[in-house]
Design a protein around this motif. Structure first.
Motif, PDB file in Angstrom:
ATOM      1  N   ALA A 152       0.834  -1.199   0.000  1.00 52.91           N
ATOM      2  CA  ALA A 152       0.000   0.000   0.000  1.00 52.91           C
ATOM      3  C   ALA A 152       0.871   1.253   0.000  1.00 52.91           C
ATOM      4  O   ALA A 152       0.577   2.237  -0.675  1.00 52.91           O
ATOM      5  CB  ALA A 152      -0.931  -0.001   1.206  1.00 52.91           C
ATOM      6  N   ALA A 153       1.974   1.203   0.758  1.00 54.67           N
ATOM      7  CA  ALA A 153       2.870   2.361   0.818  1.00 54.67           C
ATOM      8  C   ALA A 153       3.562   2.577  -0.516  1.00 54.67           C
ATOM      9  O   ALA A 153       3.764   3.716  -0.948  1.00 54.67           O
ATOM     10  CB  ALA A 153       3.907   2.163   1.921  1.00 54.67           C
ATOM     11  N   ILE A 165       7.926  -0.368   5.029  1.00 56.87           N
ATOM     12  CA  ILE A 165       6.787   0.555   4.915  1.00 56.87           C
ATOM     13  C   ILE A 165       7.294   1.987   4.951  1.00 56.87           C
ATOM     14  O   ILE A 165       6.932   2.818   4.103  1.00 56.87           O
ATOM     15  CB  ILE A 165       5.780   0.327   6.064  1.00 56.87           C
ATOM     16  CG1 ILE A 165       5.249  -1.107   6.039  1.00 56.87           C
ATOM     17  CG2 ILE A 165       4.629   1.317   5.977  1.00 56.87           C
ATOM     18  CD1 ILE A 165       4.476  -1.488   7.293  1.00 56.87           C
ATOM     19  N   ALA A 166       8.161   2.276   5.931  1.00 56.36           N
ATOM     20  CA  ALA A 166       8.655   3.650   6.086  1.00 56.36           C
ATOM     21  C   ALA A 166       9.432   4.088   4.848  1.00 56.36           C
ATOM     22  O   ALA A 166       9.239   5.203   4.347  1.00 56.36           O
ATOM     23  CB  ALA A 166       9.524   3.754   7.329  1.00 56.36           C
ATOM     24  N   ALA A 167      10.294   3.191   4.342  1.00 54.33           N
ATOM     25  CA  ALA A 167      11.087   3.554   3.159  1.00 54.33           C
ATOM     26  C   ALA A 167      10.175   3.773   1.958  1.00 54.33           C
ATOM     27  O   ALA A 167      10.372   4.716   1.173  1.00 54.33           O
ATOM     28  CB  ALA A 167      12.105   2.459   2.863  1.00 54.33           C
ATOM     29  N   SER A 168       9.147   2.923   1.817  1.00 58.21           N
ATOM     30  CA  SER A 168       8.239   3.071   0.675  1.00 58.21           C
ATOM     31  C   SER A 168       7.438   4.358   0.785  1.00 58.21           C
ATOM     32  O   SER A 168       7.204   5.037  -0.221  1.00 58.21           O
ATOM     33  CB  SER A 168       7.264   1.898   0.606  1.00 58.21           C
ATOM     34  OG  SER A 168       7.941   0.697   0.764  1.00 58.21           O
ATOM     35  N   SER A 211       7.232   7.310  -1.887  1.00 56.50           N
ATOM     36  CA  SER A 211       5.977   7.727  -2.509  1.00 56.50           C
ATOM     37  C   SER A 211       5.712   9.210  -2.296  1.00 56.50           C
ATOM     38  O   SER A 211       5.211   9.892  -3.186  1.00 56.50           O
ATOM     39  CB  SER A 211       4.806   6.932  -1.922  1.00 56.50           C
ATOM     40  OG  SER A 211       4.891   5.600  -2.327  1.00 56.50           O
ATOM     41  N   VAL A 212       6.069   9.708  -1.118  1.00 58.14           N
ATOM     42  CA  VAL A 212       5.825  11.118  -0.822  1.00 58.14           C
ATOM     43  C   VAL A 212       6.739  12.003  -1.656  1.00 58.14           C
ATOM     44  O   VAL A 212       6.351  13.089  -2.080  1.00 58.14           O
ATOM     45  CB  VAL A 212       6.025  11.385   0.691  1.00 58.14           C
ATOM     46  CG1 VAL A 212       6.194  12.853   0.968  1.00 58.14           C
ATOM     47  CG2 VAL A 212       4.847  10.836   1.468  1.00 58.14           C
TER      48      VAL A 212
END
Lengths: 242, 215
Positions: free
Chosen positions: A169-170, A232-235, A239-240
């Motif tokens: 999702a990330a 998740i954090a890296a993705s 994405s941001v």
């Protein structure tokens, strides 16, 4: 030299840990509050779960012994798909209203906040699905002695689904049509969980031991709990920043 | 001599095969305002996002307090307040809940200032109304209330990056924000902002026109 002045002097590591834990609870708290404010959305995965399981006997066969045989697999597959369906919205609204980028700016690693978001997702989907499962198990004539095993296997397995799903999702949150991509990305990774979860319930119906299955589900859970937040954090960061 | 807060060296950014800026150099000292100007599409937002660490597709080096910003990311994040184009406010939460969340994820914001911050942006009596029931301007004000929550003891060597902060804000509101920005820089903070409105801040404002740096 300048960095050691003012409030930043002293125990920065201790400050970091306190900050990360505070951010973790803040994020968990906010996501649960948002889920509570939009109670209607909470029902979506549950309704999906109930509808598929209810329609199944109508479409295949209502014979009790036949359904009892299929029940472990059907319940697990439906729970898995219900959890999968809710992934698309995990980061979407935060991405669109800009609170996600503010979250990314909160600390360097975002490990704890990523974990908080995955846990909030589990509490609002997987946990509810696991609590709902016994009712549907009765409908499918699953032997009553297998019902606790079903619930435990779902409680051990669905958090892994949320954590792995959150990575996908990330990764896809910045895309217009990420929904399909999420399914393609996570289904292969969901298969081991499905196999061990469903076969634990299957074993329970046959009176075979299930400890090994629980151990493997637990191992997968611990591994994804420790490692998935990094991904998740890296993705999210990626994405941001596009 | 005020500290050299930010040093940007040979910055290059390209988007859709168009060079937004190249060989961009500038310094920002503590207590200064930098007004980034340029036409629509000249790369103002991209520059601001690069400076925040929210956009990675660039070349060049950014130093924060004479250290590479990549290496002091945590410290930098905690010295930074970024207001972007997004509303950055959750519709299903009240202003108080939104700001409470901000105070917990950004330690530079002080949760005890939420009440006063909300009344500073003219949202007293709206603390517990869901943001979805507020007007567009009021939602922007909830976001901007973060400027009034920035803890004063952290002003020194901190940085506000404000992308069009005055959009959808009425004349009174703009004046209040400008007063807040002035108070902030007089107490050691620094600001980088973009706006198409003329600035009325009673302080020296450095200019950076991106139209001169791209193609």
């Amino acid at each position: 030299m300048l960095l050691n002045q003012g409030i930043y002097s002293g125990n920065r590591d201790g400050f970091e840990v306190v900050h990360m834990i505070r951010a973790f609870w803040a994020e968990l708290n906010r996501d649960l509050l948002l889920a509570f404010r939009r109670r209607g959305d909470l029902l979506n995965p549950l309704l999906f779960f109930v509808m598929v399981v209810v329609l199944f006997p109508l479409g295949v066969s209502p014979a009790a012994d036949f359904l009892a045989q299929l029940a472990p697999g059907v319940l697990w597959v439906c729970a898995l798909l219900a959890a999968l369906l809710s992934l698309d919205n995990l980061f979407k609204s935060d991405y669109e209203d800009g609170t996600l980028e503010q979250l990314v700016l909160s600390s360097e690693s975002n490990y704890m906040t990523a974990m908080a978001k995955a846990i909030a997702h589990w509490l609002t989907t997987g946990l509810l699905l696991a609590l709902m499962a016994p009712l549907l198990a009765l409908m499918l004539f699953l032997p009553t002695e297998a019902i606790p095993v079903l619930v435990i296997s779902l409680l051990l397995g669905t958090p892994t689904l949320s954590l792995i799903g959150a990575i996908a999702a990330a990764l896809t949150v910045g895309l217009k049509k990420g929904g399909v991509l999420i399914s393609l990305l996570v289904i292969p990774l969901y298969i081991p969980v499905l196999i061990f979860g469903a076969s634990a319930v299957q074993n329970a119906t046959l009176g075979l031991p299930v400890a090994a299955h629980f151990a493997i589900l637990g191992a997968m859970l611990i591994m994804s709990l420790v490692l998935a937040p990094f991904a998740i954090a890296a993705s999210l960061r990626m994405s941001v920043s596009s | 001599m005020a500290a050299l807060l930010l040093k940007v060296n040979e910055l290059f950014c390209e988007r859709d095969e168009r060079i937004l800026f190249e060989n961009l150099n500038f310094d920002l000292h503590a207590g200064k305002i930098l007004h980034v100007k340029g036409k629509n599409g000249s790369g103002k937002t991209s520059l601001l996002r690069i400076l925040c660490g929210l956009y990675q597709e660039y070349e060049g080096q950014i130093d924060f307090l004479e250290e590479n910003v990549q290496e002091v990311r945590d410290l930098y994040n905690q010295s930074l307040l970024f207001i972007g184009h997004h509303v950055s406010v959750k519709q299903a939460l009240t202003p108080r809940e939104n700001l409470n969340w901000y105070a917990k994820i950004h330690p530079q914001l002080d949760a005890s200032l939420i009440e006063s911050a909300l009344s500073s942006v003219g949202l007293q009596n709206y603390e517990d109304v869901l943001c979805q029931n507020l007007s567009a301007g009021q939602k922007r004000r909830v976001n901007l209330a973060r400027l009034f929550m920035f803890a004063k003891e952290r002003f020194t060597n901190s940085l506000w990056i404000l992308d069009e902060p005055f959009t959808a804000i009425d004349v009174d509101g703009v004046e209040k924000l400008e007063r807040r920005i002035l108070y902030y820089i007089e107490n050691g903070g620094s600001v980088i902002l973009t706006t198409h409105q003329p600035l009325q801040i009673g302080a020296v404002v450095e200019q950076l026109n991106l139209d001169d740096w791209g193609t």
